[in-house]
Design a protein around this motif. Sequence first.
Motif, PDB file in Angstrom:
ATOM      1  N   ASN A  94       0.884  -1.168   0.000  1.00 16.76           N
ATOM      2  CA  ASN A  94       0.000   0.000   0.000  1.00 16.76           C
ATOM      3  C   ASN A  94       0.922   1.218   0.000  1.00 16.76           C
ATOM      4  N   THR A  95       1.157   1.795  -1.173  1.00 16.47           N
ATOM      5  CA  THR A  95       2.118   2.903  -1.303  1.00 16.47           C
ATOM      6  C   THR A  95       1.462   4.048  -2.068  1.00 16.47           C
ATOM      7  N   ARG A  96       2.085   5.227  -2.007  1.00 15.14           N
ATOM      8  CA  ARG A  96       1.579   6.346  -2.811  1.00 15.14           C
ATOM      9  C   ARG A  96       2.744   7.156  -3.365  1.00 15.14           C
ATOM     10  N   LEU A  97       2.520   7.693  -4.562  1.00 17.32           N
ATOM     11  CA  LEU A  97       3.503   8.570  -5.197  1.00 17.32           C
ATOM     12  C   LEU A  97       3.378   9.966  -4.586  1.00 17.32           C
ATOM     13  N   ILE A  98       4.510  10.566  -4.231  1.00 18.66           N
ATOM     14  CA  ILE A  98       4.487  11.928  -3.677  1.00 18.66           C
ATOM     15  C   ILE A  98       4.902  12.945  -4.730  1.00 18.66           C
ATOM     16  N   CYS A  99       6.027  12.702  -5.363  1.00 20.34           N
ATOM     17  CA  CYS A  99       6.517  13.558  -6.434  1.00 20.34           C
ATOM     18  C   CYS A  99       7.498  12.698  -7.234  1.00 20.34           C
ATOM     19  N   GLU A 100       8.227  13.284  -8.171  1.00 17.78           N
ATOM     20  CA  GLU A 100       8.988  12.474  -9.119  1.00 17.78           C
ATOM     21  C   GLU A 100       9.892  11.451  -8.421  1.00 17.78           C
ATOM     22  N   ASN A 101       9.719  10.189  -8.744  1.00 17.58           N
ATOM     23  CA  ASN A 101      10.520   9.068  -8.198  1.00 17.58           C
ATOM     24  C   ASN A 101      10.433   8.939  -6.683  1.00 17.58           C
TER      25      ASN A 101
ATOM     26  N   VAL B 128       1.391  14.521   4.581  1.00 18.97           N
ATOM     27  CA  VAL B 128       2.457  15.206   3.827  1.00 18.97           C
ATOM     28  C   VAL B 128       1.883  16.531   3.322  1.00 18.97           C
ATOM     29  N   TRP B 129       2.687  17.589   3.405  1.00 20.34           N
ATOM     30  CA  TRP B 129       2.228  18.922   2.959  1.00 20.34           C
ATOM     31  C   TRP B 129       2.767  19.228   1.559  1.00 20.34           C
TER      32      TRP B 129
ATOM     33  N   HIS C 184      -3.653   7.756   8.343  1.00 22.73           N
ATOM     34  CA  HIS C 184      -3.940   8.381   7.043  1.00 22.73           C
ATOM     35  C   HIS C 184      -5.331   8.105   6.484  1.00 22.73           C
ATOM     36  N   GLU C 185      -5.897   6.953   6.738  1.00 23.96           N
ATOM     37  CA  GLU C 185      -7.195   6.590   6.148  1.00 23.96           C
ATOM     38  C   GLU C 185      -7.208   6.875   4.649  1.00 23.96           C
ATOM     39  N   GLY C 186      -6.110   6.568   3.987  1.00 21.63           N
ATOM     40  CA  GLY C 186      -6.032   6.743   2.531  1.00 21.63           C
ATOM     41  C   GLY C 186      -5.611   8.124   2.096  1.00 21.63           C
ATOM     42  N   LYS C 187      -5.834   9.130   2.970  1.00 22.67           N
ATOM     43  CA  LYS C 187      -5.539  10.518   2.600  1.00 22.67           C
ATOM     44  C   LYS C 187      -4.126  10.841   3.070  1.00 22.67           C
ATOM     45  N   LEU C 188      -3.184  10.789   2.152  1.00 21.29           N
ATOM     46  CA  LEU C 188      -1.784  11.003   2.534  1.00 21.29           C
ATOM     47  C   LEU C 188      -1.455  12.483   2.659  1.00 21.29           C
ATOM     48  N   PHE C 189      -2.020  13.308   1.747  1.00 24.21           N
ATOM     49  CA  PHE C 189      -1.653  14.723   1.710  1.00 24.21           C
ATOM     50  C   PHE C 189      -2.598  15.545   2.587  1.00 24.21           C
ATOM     51  N   ALA C 190      -2.038  16.560   3.231  1.00 21.76           N
ATOM     52  CA  ALA C 190      -2.855  17.417   4.100  1.00 21.76           C
ATOM     53  C   ALA C 190      -4.015  18.026   3.327  1.00 21.76           C
ATOM     54  N   ASP C 191      -3.794  18.332   2.025  1.00 23.19           N
ATOM     55  CA  ASP C 191      -4.874  18.951   1.247  1.00 23.19           C
ATOM     56  C   ASP C 191      -5.962  17.954   0.853  1.00 23.19           C
ATOM     57  N   GLU C 192      -5.739  16.677   1.117  1.00 23.09           N
ATOM     58  CA  GLU C 192      -6.797  15.682   0.894  1.00 23.09           C
ATOM     59  C   GLU C 192      -7.674  15.514   2.142  1.00 23.09           C
ATOM     60  N   THR C 193      -7.264  16.170   3.239  1.00 23.72           N
ATOM     61  CA  THR C 193      -8.032  16.101   4.482  1.00 23.72           C
ATOM     62  C   THR C 193      -8.659  17.475   4.734  1.00 23.72           C
ATOM     63  N   ASN C 194      -9.578  17.523   5.674  1.00 23.40           N
ATOM     64  CA  ASN C 194      -9.977  18.825   6.206  1.00 23.40           C
ATOM     65  C   ASN C 194      -9.082  19.034   7.424  1.00 23.40           C
ATOM     66  N   TYR C 195      -7.846  19.495   7.180  1.00 21.91           N
ATOM     67  CA  TYR C 195      -6.788  19.442   8.199  1.00 21.91           C
ATOM     68  C   TYR C 195      -7.190  20.164   9.492  1.00 21.91           C
ATOM     69  N   SER C 196      -7.810  21.341   9.337  1.00 23.93           N
ATOM     70  CA  SER C 196      -8.149  22.115  10.544  1.00 23.93           C
ATOM     71  C   SER C 196      -9.127  21.352  11.428  1.00 23.93           C
ATOM     72  N   ASP C 197     -10.057  20.617  10.814  1.00 28.34           N
ATOM     73  CA  ASP C 197     -11.026  19.840  11.605  1.00 28.34           C
ATOM     74  C   ASP C 197     -10.475  18.490  12.023  1.00 28.34           C
TER      75      ASP C 197
ATOM     76  N   TYR D   6       8.199   8.035  -3.244  1.00 34.16           N
ATOM     77  CA  TYR D   6       7.011   7.298  -2.793  1.00 34.16           C
ATOM     78  C   TYR D   6       6.911   7.284  -1.273  1.00 34.16           C
ATOM     79  N   TRP D   7       5.667   7.315  -0.794  1.00 36.57           N
ATOM     80  CA  TRP D   7       5.407   7.012   0.622  1.00 36.57           C
ATOM     81  C   TRP D   7       5.330   5.504   0.743  1.00 36.57           C
ATOM     82  N   VAL D   8       6.109   4.922   1.660  1.00 35.74           N
ATOM     83  CA  VAL D   8       6.095   3.472   1.843  1.00 35.74           C
ATOM     84  C   VAL D   8       5.816   3.119   3.319  1.00 35.74           C
TER      85      VAL D   8
END
Length: 401
Positions: A3-10, A231-232, A175-188, A12-14
């Motif tokens: 269960n991994t995700r791409l963050i930016c070029e080459n 991740v921000w 994470h519940e699948g949401k790796l990036f802060a902008d994929e969450t409602n971070y403040s809440d 990955y979150w592992v």
Amino acid sequence: MHNTRLICENTYWVGANDLRLSLFENIFPIPAGIAYNSYLITDEKTVLLDTVDSSVGERYIENVKHVLNGRTLDYLIINHMEPDHCATIEQILLLYPNVKLICNTKTVAMIKQFYNFNAEKNIQIVKEGDTLKTGKHELAFYLAPMVHWPEVMVTYDIFTKALYTADAFGTFGSHEGKLFADETNYSDEFLNEARRYYTNIVGKYGVQVSALLKKLSDLQVDFICPLHGPVWRENITFILDKYSKWAKYEPEEKGVVIAYASIYGNTENAVQILASKLVEKGVKSVNLYDVSSVDESYIISQAFKYSHLVFASVTYNSAIFPKLEHVLNELKHHNFQNRTVSIIENGSWGILSGKLMTEIIQSMKNMTLLEAKVKILSSVKEENYEQIENMANEIVNSIKN
Ligand code: FEO
């Protein structure tokens, strides 16, 4: 299964999440679990940044092998040598015996303290400002002592502009699948837990956190990759501003935290009256915490957030009620400072809690004690009601000024 995700070029979150652990560091409640982040760069050379806690080691190794896709691992950068991030180093060494462990001299001592495996031939020492070219990517190392431990360093990828920040910018929660802060409602979803994580775990080291923020201020940072939490990649100044305030022990908001210890409900009666009066007089944020039922980590976190505090304690064995005394001492141990404080004391004989709470507050830096006092003899009486009114007025005036 991986269960991994791409963050930016080459890159990955592992990492992996642990939702079964109830107490992080065997002390902090984590109702939403914890994420152990690790990152893998697949350049001409392959680079792993930190490992994970042993509890998620099996899943983690699947992730690393999946992203490597049959390649070997050339480098493991050890930014932080606390076991929640380094417990899987030995497994990595067994799988990739020629991997270079990139670390500083303090890290080497800790590897030997924690573990019995022999990594002498794998170790490659780096110091402040050193760089490592891996192909397109070039990694620069900055020492960050005491953010959270003495060996901590952060790594900056000059190619992707990703900053790998160890514990800094981390949070409780998974994470519940949401790796990036902008994929969450971070403040809440995360901000309260990020504050509770920072204040309780790194809060004591505000001077060192401020020094790190200053040292990194000239870097262009497009990604913040912490060892816990999201991740921000957007709105990075939001979390940088929070860290700047927390590190300087500046309140985020004007408001009142009331931490109280009550055995039969009489001290609680007093703080409930005070809370009503504060709200009536226009204070927007009034937060009441019973130290017997709320874990201290939440109270410490809220104390960092707000400008004004009230401590209310019954006298117990000629002392402060133990759980409230503990909160006060913990705040002191966290180097807590720059707040305005009011004191309420109670007792049926030999009342001492007010004097003792005052002594602890006075031993902390830049704390302002307001003059209005409330002294309760067993239960709230008419004269106490007036004292509480005076205390509310003094707090409101202080907040307005
Ligand atoms: Fe997440 Fe200081 O370890």
